[in-house]
Design a protein around this motif. Structure first.
Motif, PDB file in Angstrom:
ATOM      1  N   MET A  28      35.868  62.601  52.134  1.00  0.00           N
ATOM      2  CA  MET A  28      34.495  63.031  52.778  1.00  0.00           C
ATOM      3  C   MET A  28      34.706  63.185  54.158  1.00  0.00           C
ATOM      4  O   MET A  28      34.155  64.139  54.637  1.00  0.00           O
ATOM      5  N   LEU A  29      35.427  62.428  54.995  1.00  0.00           N
ATOM      6  CA  LEU A  29      35.527  62.724  56.353  1.00  0.00           C
ATOM      7  C   LEU A  29      35.808  63.974  56.624  1.00  0.00           C
ATOM      8  O   LEU A  29      35.733  64.721  57.584  1.00  0.00           O
ATOM      9  N   ILE A  30      37.166  64.321  56.093  1.00  0.00           N
ATOM     10  CA  ILE A  30      38.085  65.579  56.251  1.00  0.00           C
ATOM     11  C   ILE A  30      36.941  66.647  55.800  1.00  0.00           C
ATOM     12  O   ILE A  30      36.908  67.713  56.458  1.00  0.00           O
ATOM     13  N   GLY A  31      36.251  66.531  54.818  1.00  0.00           N
ATOM     14  CA  GLY A  31      35.216  67.631  54.441  1.00  0.00           C
ATOM     15  C   GLY A  31      34.237  67.962  55.432  1.00  0.00           C
ATOM     16  O   GLY A  31      33.917  69.158  55.808  1.00  0.00           O
ATOM     17  N   LEU A  32      33.569  66.711  55.922  1.00  0.00           N
ATOM     18  CA  LEU A  32      32.853  66.938  56.732  1.00  0.00           C
ATOM     19  C   LEU A  32      33.281  67.543  58.422  1.00  0.00           C
ATOM     20  O   LEU A  32      32.747  68.644  59.010  1.00  0.00           O
ATOM     21  N   MET A  33      34.613  67.196  58.738  1.00  0.00           N
ATOM     22  CA  MET A  33      35.298  67.704  59.903  1.00  0.00           C
ATOM     23  C   MET A  33      35.228  69.313  59.724  1.00  0.00           C
ATOM     24  O   MET A  33      35.580  70.124  60.621  1.00  0.00           O
ATOM     25  N   ARG A  34      35.949  69.323  58.391  1.00  0.00           N
ATOM     26  CA  ARG A  34      36.147  70.819  58.153  1.00  0.00           C
ATOM     27  C   ARG A  34      34.853  71.766  58.074  1.00  0.00           C
ATOM     28  O   ARG A  34      34.715  73.231  58.554  1.00  0.00           O
ATOM     29  N   ALA A  35      33.768  71.188  57.903  1.00  0.00           N
ATOM     30  CA  ALA A  35      32.597  71.988  57.885  1.00  0.00           C
ATOM     31  C   ALA A  35      31.871  72.046  59.279  1.00  0.00           C
ATOM     32  O   ALA A  35      30.871  72.947  59.364  1.00  0.00           O
ATOM     33  N   ALA A  36      32.214  71.252  60.161  1.00  0.00           N
ATOM     34  CA  ALA A  36      31.703  71.203  61.313  1.00  0.00           C
ATOM     35  C   ALA A  36      32.046  72.306  62.204  1.00  0.00           C
ATOM     36  O   ALA A  36      33.270  72.351  62.768  1.00  0.00           O
ATOM     37  N   PRO A  37      31.064  73.110  62.627  1.00  0.00           N
ATOM     38  CA  PRO A  37      31.529  74.392  63.610  1.00  0.00           C
ATOM     39  C   PRO A  37      32.061  73.898  64.820  1.00  0.00           C
ATOM     40  O   PRO A  37      31.364  73.391  65.621  1.00  0.00           O
TER      41      PRO A  37
END
Lengths: 228, 575
Positions: A57-66
């Motif tokens: 989940m954390l990696i997904g969030l970091m990936r989505a953060a511009p």
């Protein structure tokens, strides 16, 4: 040719190279921090289901953060003077770097567990690729007043009266960024090829991981899988 | 000796008989009487007399008994009790108020000393900052603040401003002398460095200027000098010192001024009635008698406002007791109030509730004022348009580059490869600027043009790479199938399928890259919120919400792309 060279001040190239060195420094800092955080996330992902879920989940969030928004967030949400402009840009690149490292490291760990030591080493060219992507991405610092390479070019462009002169200046900028970038990628390709040959020789299946590009900046090696 | 008995209106018949020889001697007497009466009347209502009377009254009230037992209520009387007036001044505002060791100097210091002298007390200086000057009046740490404080309607609810104002600043745009800038059209869509919270930022934003914001004004001269900023906007009072430095004066000039702001001395709203009135009257006299003007000249600051004020306060209509409250004489405070949204009250109530519930101070400036709300709505809508446009253009360019790069004809293949390498070698910010420059050569600069340029730039940068992936897949498919490779259209469709992971990755990347469009003035959400926070509070909350917005939008784009990828894979299998 005079049209091009005359408007450029004599110290321009030195200033530009100094600016590009700032891009490299930012990329170095971001990658160092990304390696630390990404490794921890990768370890969490290959551990128990709880850690795996949280890390994913954390990696997904970091990936989505511009990156660009993260940069402005850090600049405005943190107390004044907490971080320098260079550090703000570097830290804004960490989510991308950490997510990339985590993905590559998970692949490497899986390859290692599957007995493919050489395929595991493919993480090295992947990290080198991430470094060059970070160099390009660090140009976002120009938007917050960091004196990196693109900021130097844009400042000079402000002084040039004609579009032609500006385009030539931009071409110089592309060459200055492009030459080390393309050389770096050529080196990465060479290393990957060597590793691939070694892997084939050892009958190991080596599949090179390919990271996602950081916002707007894209790695030119697009043959391998790009996991989202 | 004949007494000089002046008559009032009843003397008119006498004056009408001036031709009578016996009355001729009375004429100069009557004239003298009129002049004397007028002078006496003027003297009675002159600010000088009113001030003298007020000070006498306050001194009389400052009896040892009243002073010892705390009976004195007004700060003027307390100042007479103490023998000094506590005056809050700044310490790092060159030409206006600066301090080197025990020595203070500057226009405001000279004004403070002159005021104290006029009142007959000592000036006891207390250091204040812009952030605490009003609070220090409120907690009785100072009696008076003379600290570069602009008089606006918002502050008037917290401070009693002394009228007339002792100075007026304006925001000036400073840039290199060679830059031809005379008004707003010349700086539209250009980046100007400014400081967060400056009230004039709203005017910059509404005139299409892009802001690069700094926390501290002291950084602006440095950023101009190192060329981080091509232009900077700040109070002329701030730049006054920089222009005394030969290097700065040779390298930069004032382009134009706007957003005039009168500066007022401030006293507490409670317990300062007499002090405020004494200062009102003293300020009148200082304008009329040129005391302010002389202090300004001595400190080499702008004097145009003070020269105009001297003319105003020398007029009989203003040079009187009560002139300071006459709208014909005194300037109003600047109107800093922005029109509230219809739901501003509910937003404020929600902020208060959230603060109490969570302990976190939430501020939602984009919902409270009509200007901010409009910027916010437009920014959000433009962001969604930009994301949709970037996705479309990435897809279109990907197909184009994929087709050209994978083509058998070297005339098509090599130029496409060259452009791809150039785009890969160009940082996205540079690609964006180049695209905007080229489009600007074709169409006039506008927010729509900036949005269009961003869509094209993001599409080119990501589409070229996705196109390369398509081409590689196409070439490998062709190699795998050799002569068996049939219909090129079918092969290209299979290449799209094979490279779909790459295409999706670059589509996501294009969506993530959209906020960078703010750099060329595209009016998307980041740009809008930067504008909003430049003239309001709540930066931390605003940028947190921005991060949540973009992260959520990108997450949705990721989900949609994955769905598209699955559907595409199914349709390929079915085909």
């Amino acid at each position: 040719m005079n049209l091009v060279i005359d408007p450029l001040p004599p110290h321009f190239m030195a200033t530009l190279l100094a600016g590009i060195s700032v891009n490299f420094a930012i990329a170095g800092m971001a990658l160092t921090l990304g390696l630390g955080l990404g490794s921890l996330l990768a370890l969490a992902r290959v551990q128990g289901p709880l850690g795996r879920g949280a890390a994913a989940m954390l990696i997904g969030l970091m990936r989505a953060a511009p990156t660009f928004v993260v940069m402005f967030f850090l600049l405005n949400a943190l107390p004044r003077g907490t971080l320098s402009g260079v550090m703000v840009v570097a830290i804004s690149l960490v989510p991308y770097a950490a997510a990339y490292v985590a993905d590559s490291a998970v692949d490497a760990i899986r390859q290692y567990r599957a007995g493919s030591t050489l395929a595991c080493f493919l993480i090295l060219p992947n990290i080198a690729r991430a470094f060059f992507v970070l160099v390009m991405s660090s140009s976002a610092g120009a938007a917050v007043g960091v004196a990196e390479g693109i900021a130097v070019i844009l400042r000079q462009a402000e002084k040039l009266p004609t579009l032609g002169g500006k385009l030539v200046l931009f071409a110089i900028g592309i060459a200055c960024f492009g030459i080390p970038l393309q050389a770096g990628f050529a080196l990465i390709r060479l290393i990957q090829r060597r590793l691939g040959r070694l892997a084939a020789r050892n009958r190991d299946t080596a599949s090179g991981g390919e990271g996602r590009p950081v916002d707007g900046v894209v790695p030119p090696l697009s043959g391998a899988a790009n996991r989202g | 000796m004949r007494s000089l008995k002046c008559m009032s209106s009843k003397s008119a018949p006498i004056l009408a008989e001036t031709s009578h020889p016996r009355l001729l001697w009375r004429l100069p007497l009557a004239a003298a009487c009129v002049v004397t009466l007028a002078a006496a009347a003027h003297a009675a209502e002159s600010p000088d007399a009113a001030l003298a009377a007020l000070l006498n009254e306050a001194r009389a009230a400052a009896t040892p008994d009243a002073c010892a037992h705390g009976a004195a209520e007004d700060r003027l009387v307390l100042a007479f009790c103490a023998g000094h007036l506590r005056i809050g001044v700044r310490v790092e505002y060159p030409l206006f108020a600066s301090r080197a060791g025990a020595r203070r100097e500057g226009y405001e210091i000279d004004v403070a000393n002159a005021l104290a002298q006029k009142l007959g007390v000592e000036a006891d200086f207390v250091n204040v900052k812009a952030a605490n000057r009003i609070a220090m009046l409120g907690d009785d740490s100072v009696d008076l603040v003379i600290a570069t404080m602009g008089d606006n309607t918002q502050r008037e609810t917290q401070v009693r401003f002394v009228r007339p104002h002792y100075y007026q600043s304006q925001t000036v745009l400073v840039g290199p002398p060679e830059a031809v800038v005379t008004g707003w059209p010349d700086v539209r869509d250009r980046t100007v460095c400014a400081t967060v919270g400056n009230a004039s930022n709203a005017e910059l934003v509404t005139n299409g200027v892009r802001l690069m914001l700094f926390d501290d004004a002291s950084l602006l001269p440095e950023r101009l000098a190192d060329q981080t900023c091509a232009f900077a906007a700040q109070d002329d009072s701030f730049f006054a010192y920089s222009f005394t430095l030969p290097d700065f004066a040779a390298s930069f000039s004032e382009k134009f001024g706007f957003s005039e702001l009168p500066w007022g001395m401030g006293v507490a709203r409670e317990g300062s009635d007499k002090l405020a009135r004494a200062l009102d009257l003293t300020s009148q006299l200082f304008h009329r008698d040129g005391v302010f003007l002389a202090a300004a000249r001595a400190n080499r600051i702008h004097t145009a406002f003070l020269e105009r004020q001297q003319a105003v306060w020398s007029r009989p209509g203003c040079d009187r007791d009560g002139g300071a409250s006459d709208p014909a004489c005194v300037l109003p405070g600047a109107n800093a109030e922005l029109q509230a949204t219809p739901f501003a009250g509910q937003v404020a109530a929600f902020e208060h509730w959230f603060d109490g519930w969570s302990g976190f101070e939430l501020s939602l400036p984009m919902l409270k004022t009509a200007a901010a709300w409009s910027l916010f709505l437009n920014g959000a809508a433009n962001s969604l348009i930009l994301i949709a446009g970037a996705l479309m253009s990435t897809l279109v360019f990907a197909l184009g580059f994929g087709f050209a790069t994978g083509a058998r004809s070297p005339l098509l293949r090599w130029p496409a490869r060259g452009v791809t390498v150039a785009l890969q070698s160009s940082p996205i910010l540079l690609t964006l600027v180049i695209t905007a420059a080229l489009m600007h050569a074709l169409v006039p600069s506008s927010p729509a043009m900036a949005l269009g340029a961003a869509i094209v730039a993001l599409g080119l940068a990501n589409g070229s790479n996705a196109g390369q992936a398509i081409a590689e897949a196409y070439v490998t498919l062709r190699a795998e199938q050799g002569r068996a490779a049939g219909d090129p259209k079918g092969l290209f469709a299979r290449a799209l399928h094979r490279s779909s992971t790459q295409i999706v990755a670059f589509l996501i990347n294009a969506a993530k890259g959209t906020p960078i469009a703010s750099f060329i003035g595209a009016p998307e959400l980041l740009s809008a919120l930067t504008d909003i926070t430049s003239f309001s509070s709540g930066r931390a909350t605003t940028y947190t919400l921005l991060l949540v917005f973009y992260t959520a939008v990108v997450a949705i784009v990721v989900w949609l792309c994955r769905r598209f990828q699955v559907l595409f894979a199914r349709s390929s299998v079915a085909a």
